[in-house]
Design an enzyme around this catalytic site. Structure first.
Site, PDB file in Angstrom:
ATOM      1  N   ASP A  68      -6.201   0.548   0.939  1.00  0.00           N
ATOM      2  CA  ASP A  68      -6.309   0.808   2.369  1.00  0.00           C
ATOM      3  C   ASP A  68      -7.707   0.404   2.834  1.00  0.00           C
ATOM      4  O   ASP A  68      -8.449  -0.247   2.106  1.00  0.00           O
ATOM      5  CB  ASP A  68      -5.998   2.269   2.680  1.00  0.00           C
ATOM      6  CG  ASP A  68      -7.066   3.218   2.137  1.00  0.00           C
ATOM      7  OD1 ASP A  68      -8.024   2.755   1.479  1.00  0.00           O
ATOM      8  OD2 ASP A  68      -6.939   4.431   2.379  1.00  0.00           O
ATOM      9  N   LYS A  84       0.835  -1.209   0.000  1.00  0.00           N
ATOM     10  CA  LYS A  84       0.000   0.000   0.000  1.00  0.00           C
ATOM     11  C   LYS A  84       0.864   1.252   0.000  1.00  0.00           C
ATOM     12  O   LYS A  84       0.680   2.150  -0.838  1.00  0.00           O
ATOM     13  CB  LYS A  84      -0.924   0.005   1.218  1.00  0.00           C
ATOM     14  CG  LYS A  84      -1.855   1.222   1.258  1.00  0.00           C
ATOM     15  CD  LYS A  84      -2.500   1.413   2.624  1.00  0.00           C
ATOM     16  CE  LYS A  84      -1.544   2.069   3.583  1.00  0.00           C
ATOM     17  NZ  LYS A  84      -2.175   2.451   4.866  1.00  0.00           N
TER      18      LYS A  84
END
Length: 212
Positions: A140, A121
């Site tokens: 996320d 991420k």
């Protein structure tokens, strides 16, 4: 409407809503964005944006943070939560960048994820926003929730969600998709009490019986 067509329509509508998407985190270079993204784990962007000016005033670059006392760094980032681990990872990342990458934040996924505290991420956010490199889609909590609610994935694992999303969108839009879903997740489709009555994606959402 099949999943790919629905995905493209979702993109088109969110592009109209957010014509100029950008990270909510404040940053001026790849290192600052990496640090801010690491600090944002389990913390709000607003809180991080209050902490990073203080952090960078003390240690303005990679070299200075590599030499910092980790306890002092931890004290500065305390309010972001998990502060001891974040401080340790930031110092270790700074040292690795200097020792292995010549003091420059690396520009590939394979290299970025070797940095302590940096997973896909964070790497995707740095690559797409700081370098214009698209190796994946940052997933996320908001992206995870909305991708599931909107029927773009049946998975709950972020890596598998990323793999499901990537074929649905042109590579050059992968950074925007993250921004769109994060913004929309905060403003319209939060985890609790989504505002379906005012949602411009309501007709595209297979929400009946679906919970993220």
């Amino acid at each position: 409407m099949n999943t790919k067509h629905r995905a493209r329509e979702i993109y088109a509508r969110l592009k109209r809503r957010y014509p100029a998407p950008a990270p909510a985190l404040d940053w001026s270079d790849a290192w600052e964005l990496l640090v801010a993204t690491v600090l944002a784990a389990q913390c709000t962007d607003e809180r991080v944006n209050k902490v990073t000016p203080v952090l960078f005033a003390h240690w303005p670059d990679i070299a200075s943070l590599a030499e910092a006392d980790v306890a002092e760094v931890a004290d500065v980032v305390r309010s972001t939560g998990f502060f001891r681990n974040k401080a340790k990872n930031l110092k270790a990342s700074a040292n690795r960048i200097i020792e292995v990458y010549g003091g420059e934040v690396p520009r590939t996924m394979a290299d970025l994820i070797t940095l302590p505290g940096v997973a896909r991420k964070t790497a995707n956010i740095v690559l797409s926003n700081a370098f214009g490199v698209f190796e994946g889609i940052a997933v996320d909590t908001h992206v995870k929730r909305l991708a599931f609610r909107l029927g773009l994935t049946k998975n709950i694992d972020p890596v598998r969600i990323e793999k499901d999303l990537m074929p649905l969108y042109p590579r050059e839009t992968w950074g925007e998709i993250n921004h769109f879903l994060v913004y929309f997740g905060r403003e319209v489709c939060p985890a609790r009490s989504p505002r379906c009555g005012s949602c411009e994606l309501d007709d595209l959402c297979p929400k009946h019986g679906v919970k993220a």
